[in-house]
Scaffold this motif. Structure first.
Motif, PDB file in Angstrom:
ATOM      1  N   ARG A  45      -1.642   0.990  -5.034  1.00 15.57           N
ATOM      2  CA  ARG A  45      -0.817   0.223  -3.898  1.00 15.57           C
ATOM      3  C   ARG A  45       0.207   1.050  -3.428  1.00 15.57           C
ATOM      4  NH1 ARG A  45      -0.738  -5.232  -6.090  1.00 15.57           N
ATOM      5  NH2 ARG A  45      -2.060  -5.386  -7.873  1.00 15.57           N
ATOM      6  N   PHE A  46       0.121   1.088  -1.864  1.00 14.09           N
ATOM      7  CA  PHE A  46       0.941   1.958  -1.247  1.00 14.09           C
ATOM      8  C   PHE A  46       1.554   0.990   0.185  1.00 14.09           C
ATOM      9  CE2 PHE A  46      -3.046   3.002  -0.376  1.00 14.09           C
ATOM     10  CZ  PHE A  46      -3.342   3.184   1.040  1.00 14.09           C
ATOM     11  N   PHE A  47       2.429   1.556   0.601  1.00  7.44           N
ATOM     12  CA  PHE A  47       2.909   0.940   1.904  1.00  7.44           C
ATOM     13  C   PHE A  47       2.569   1.837   3.101  1.00  7.44           C
ATOM     14  CE2 PHE A  47       6.137  -0.690  -1.239  1.00  7.44           C
ATOM     15  CZ  PHE A  47       5.886  -2.240  -0.897  1.00  7.44           C
ATOM     16  N   VAL A  48       2.107   1.128   4.293  1.00  3.96           N
ATOM     17  CA  VAL A  48       1.907   1.809   5.472  1.00  3.96           C
ATOM     18  C   VAL A  48       2.767   1.261   6.377  1.00  3.96           C
ATOM     19  CG1 VAL A  48       0.061   1.959   7.340  1.00  3.96           C
ATOM     20  CG2 VAL A  48      -0.520   1.858   4.877  1.00  3.96           C
ATOM     21  N   PHE A  88      -9.790   5.820  -8.001  1.00  2.71           N
ATOM     22  CA  PHE A  88     -11.015   6.268  -8.617  1.00  2.71           C
ATOM     23  C   PHE A  88     -10.185   7.663  -9.364  1.00  2.71           C
ATOM     24  CE2 PHE A  88     -12.681   4.353  -4.999  1.00  2.71           C
ATOM     25  CZ  PHE A  88     -13.863   3.789  -5.305  1.00  2.71           C
ATOM     26  N   GLY A  89      -8.939   7.335  -9.781  1.00  4.38           N
ATOM     27  CA  GLY A  89      -8.330   8.598 -10.361  1.00  4.38           C
ATOM     28  C   GLY A  89      -8.200   9.822  -9.354  1.00  4.38           C
ATOM     29  N   PRO A  90      -8.087  11.008 -10.213  1.00  2.00           N
ATOM     30  CA  PRO A  90      -8.142  12.396  -9.237  1.00  2.00           C
ATOM     31  C   PRO A  90      -9.101  12.451  -8.138  1.00  2.00           C
ATOM     32  CG  PRO A  90      -7.562  12.675 -11.530  1.00  2.00           C
ATOM     33  CD  PRO A  90      -8.106  11.073 -11.536  1.00  2.00           C
ATOM     34  N   GLN A  91     -10.332  11.785  -8.269  1.00  2.00           N
ATOM     35  CA  GLN A  91     -11.427  11.817  -7.387  1.00  2.00           C
ATOM     36  C   GLN A  91     -11.425  10.685  -6.313  1.00  2.00           C
ATOM     37  OE1 GLN A  91     -12.236  11.503 -11.025  1.00  2.00           O
ATOM     38  NE2 GLN A  91     -12.183  13.608 -11.136  1.00  2.00           N
ATOM     39  N   SER A  92     -10.249  10.241  -6.231  1.00  2.00           N
ATOM     40  CA  SER A  92      -9.971   9.217  -5.109  1.00  2.00           C
ATOM     41  C   SER A  92     -10.228   9.868  -3.810  1.00  2.00           C
ATOM     42  CB  SER A  92      -8.491   8.403  -4.882  1.00  2.00           C
ATOM     43  OG  SER A  92      -8.618   7.713  -6.477  1.00  2.00           O
ATOM     44  N   PRO A  93     -10.894   9.424  -2.680  1.00  2.00           N
ATOM     45  CA  PRO A  93     -10.973   9.822  -1.353  1.00  2.00           C
ATOM     46  C   PRO A  93      -9.659  10.130  -0.404  1.00  2.00           C
ATOM     47  CG  PRO A  93     -11.647   7.642  -1.319  1.00  2.00           C
ATOM     48  CD  PRO A  93     -11.290   8.006  -2.577  1.00  2.00           C
ATOM     49  N   GLU A  94      -9.520  10.865   0.255  1.00  2.00           N
ATOM     50  CA  GLU A  94      -8.294  11.156   1.437  1.00  2.00           C
ATOM     51  C   GLU A  94      -8.388   9.889   2.192  1.00  2.00           C
ATOM     52  OE1 GLU A  94      -6.713  14.191   4.344  1.00  2.00           O
ATOM     53  OE2 GLU A  94      -8.862  14.157   4.184  1.00  2.00           O
ATOM     54  N   VAL A  95      -7.172   9.334   2.363  1.00  2.00           N
ATOM     55  CA  VAL A  95      -6.910   8.352   3.295  1.00  2.00           C
ATOM     56  C   VAL A  95      -6.255   8.661   4.747  1.00  2.00           C
ATOM     57  CG1 VAL A  95      -5.599   6.162   3.406  1.00  2.00           C
ATOM     58  CG2 VAL A  95      -6.367   6.660   1.412  1.00  2.00           C
ATOM     59  N   THR A  96      -6.849   8.364   5.436  1.00  2.00           N
ATOM     60  CA  THR A  96      -6.376   8.545   6.848  1.00  2.00           C
ATOM     61  C   THR A  96      -6.229   7.354   7.654  1.00  2.00           C
ATOM     62  OG1 THR A  96      -7.670  10.517   7.142  1.00  2.00           O
ATOM     63  CG2 THR A  96      -6.903   9.426   9.386  1.00  2.00           C
ATOM     64  N   PRO A 161       0.799   8.176  -2.073  1.00  2.00           N
ATOM     65  CA  PRO A 161       2.184   7.930  -1.547  1.00  2.00           C
ATOM     66  C   PRO A 161       1.990   7.064  -0.521  1.00  2.00           C
ATOM     67  CG  PRO A 161       1.461  10.076  -0.746  1.00  2.00           C
ATOM     68  CD  PRO A 161       0.113   9.408  -1.764  1.00  2.00           C
ATOM     69  N   ASN A 162       3.412   6.537  -0.218  1.00  2.00           N
ATOM     70  CA  ASN A 162       3.477   5.649   1.156  1.00  2.00           C
ATOM     71  C   ASN A 162       2.974   6.449   2.213  1.00  2.00           C
ATOM     72  OD1 ASN A 162       4.305   3.488  -0.635  1.00  2.00           O
ATOM     73  ND2 ASN A 162       6.448   3.998  -0.295  1.00  2.00           N
ATOM     74  N   ILE A 163       2.553   5.958   3.333  1.00  2.00           N
ATOM     75  CA  ILE A 163       2.166   6.433   4.396  1.00  2.00           C
ATOM     76  C   ILE A 163       3.106   5.838   5.645  1.00  2.00           C
ATOM     77  CG2 ILE A 163       0.100   6.854   6.369  1.00  2.00           C
ATOM     78  CD1 ILE A 163      -1.659   6.394   3.840  1.00  2.00           C
ATOM     79  N   ASN A 164       3.546   7.106   6.144  1.00  2.00           N
ATOM     80  CA  ASN A 164       4.311   6.620   7.561  1.00  2.00           C
ATOM     81  C   ASN A 164       3.589   7.549   8.711  1.00  2.00           C
ATOM     82  OD1 ASN A 164       6.289   5.367   6.075  1.00  2.00           O
ATOM     83  ND2 ASN A 164       7.594   7.255   5.773  1.00  2.00           N
ATOM     84  N   VAL A 165       3.058   6.543   9.657  1.00  2.00           N
ATOM     85  CA  VAL A 165       2.719   7.077  10.664  1.00  2.00           C
ATOM     86  C   VAL A 165       3.537   7.192  12.025  1.00  2.00           C
ATOM     87  CG1 VAL A 165       0.516   6.794  12.320  1.00  2.00           C
ATOM     88  CG2 VAL A 165       0.418   5.953   9.964  1.00  2.00           C
ATOM     89  N   THR A 166       3.922   8.385  12.621  1.00  2.00           N
ATOM     90  CA  THR A 166       4.490   8.526  13.479  1.00  2.00           C
ATOM     91  C   THR A 166       3.625   8.285  15.072  1.00  2.00           C
ATOM     92  OG1 THR A 166       5.724  10.285  12.449  1.00  2.00           O
ATOM     93  CG2 THR A 166       6.065  10.270  14.819  1.00  2.00           C
TER      94      THR A 166
END
Length: 171
Positions: A45-48, A88-96, A161-166
C-alpha cells in the motif's frame, strides 16, 4: 519558566505542522487484485500524489489523471490516491507512474524497498545481533538467563515508498 497553560499548545504545534505537511486528504483508492498471480506475499500500500513545479516551490495538484504501470499490471488513477497492489516481496516489479493535466505532465518510478523487521522490543546491533549475539542466548549473573539473549528471528518486510510525481508545464 514556562507557565503550565502554554506548555500543551507548544507541544501540539509540531503535530499540527506535520499534519499540514502531508498534503490533501486521500479519498480515492485503487486496488489490483492479487488472486490472478502466483507467488503473491500479500499487499503493498502506498500513496500517489502529483505536484506542479513552480520554481523553488511545489504545489499539490488534485485531479491529475495518472497511469500506474509495471511489467505485470496497469491501472489508472486520479491523484491523490492510495494504491493497493500485489506484493511479491523483493521480486516485486518496478512501478512507474505517469500523470497529466491539460497543461502539464510528468512521471516517476520506484522499486520495492525490503528491510529486516525485528520482533517488538528488540534492538539490532550489526555485530552482536539482537540482545546478546548471533551465537544464541546470553546468560546473566549466576548463569541464568540474562537481560540479553536471542529473543526471536527477524523477517524481511517489503513495501513500495510513496510516489510523488512532479508535473512540468507542457505549453
Amino acid at each position: 519558566m514556562i507557565r503550565p497553560g502554554l506548555r500543551a499548545p507548544s507541544l501540539l504545534l509540531p503535530l499540527l505542522l506535520a499534519a499540514c505537511a502531508t498534503g490533501a486528504p486521500v479519498t480515492r483508492q485503487v486496488v489490483v487484485p492479487g488472486g490472478q498471480f502466483q507467488a503473491v506475499q500479500g499487499e503493498a500500500r502506498f500513496f500517489v500524489r502529483s505536484f506542479l513545479s513552480t520554481g523553488s516551490q511545489q504545489q499539490e495538484v488534485i485531479g491529475a489523471r495518472c497511469e500506474l504501470v509495471t511489467s505485470l499490471y496497469r491501472i489508472e488513477l486520479v491523484t491523490p490516491a492510495r494504491a493497493v497492489v500485489p506484493n511479491f516481496g523483493p521480486q516485486s516489479p518496478e512501478v512507474t507512474v505517469a500523470c497529466r493535466t491539460p497543461d502539464s505532465a510528468g512521471s516517476a518510478s520506484t522499486r520495492i524497498v525490503t528491510r529486516w523487521q525485528q520482533p517488538p522490543g528488540v534492538w539490532g546491533d550489526p555485530f552482536f545481533g539482537p540482545r546478546g549475539g548471533p551465537w544464541g542466548p546470553a546468560w546473566g549473573p549466576g548463569w541464568g538467563p540474562g537481560p540479553w539473549g536471542w529473543s526471536g528471528p527477524g523477517f524481511p518486510v517489503s513495501n513500495y515508498p510513496n510516489i510523488n510525481v512532479t508535473l512540468y508545464p507542457t505549453r
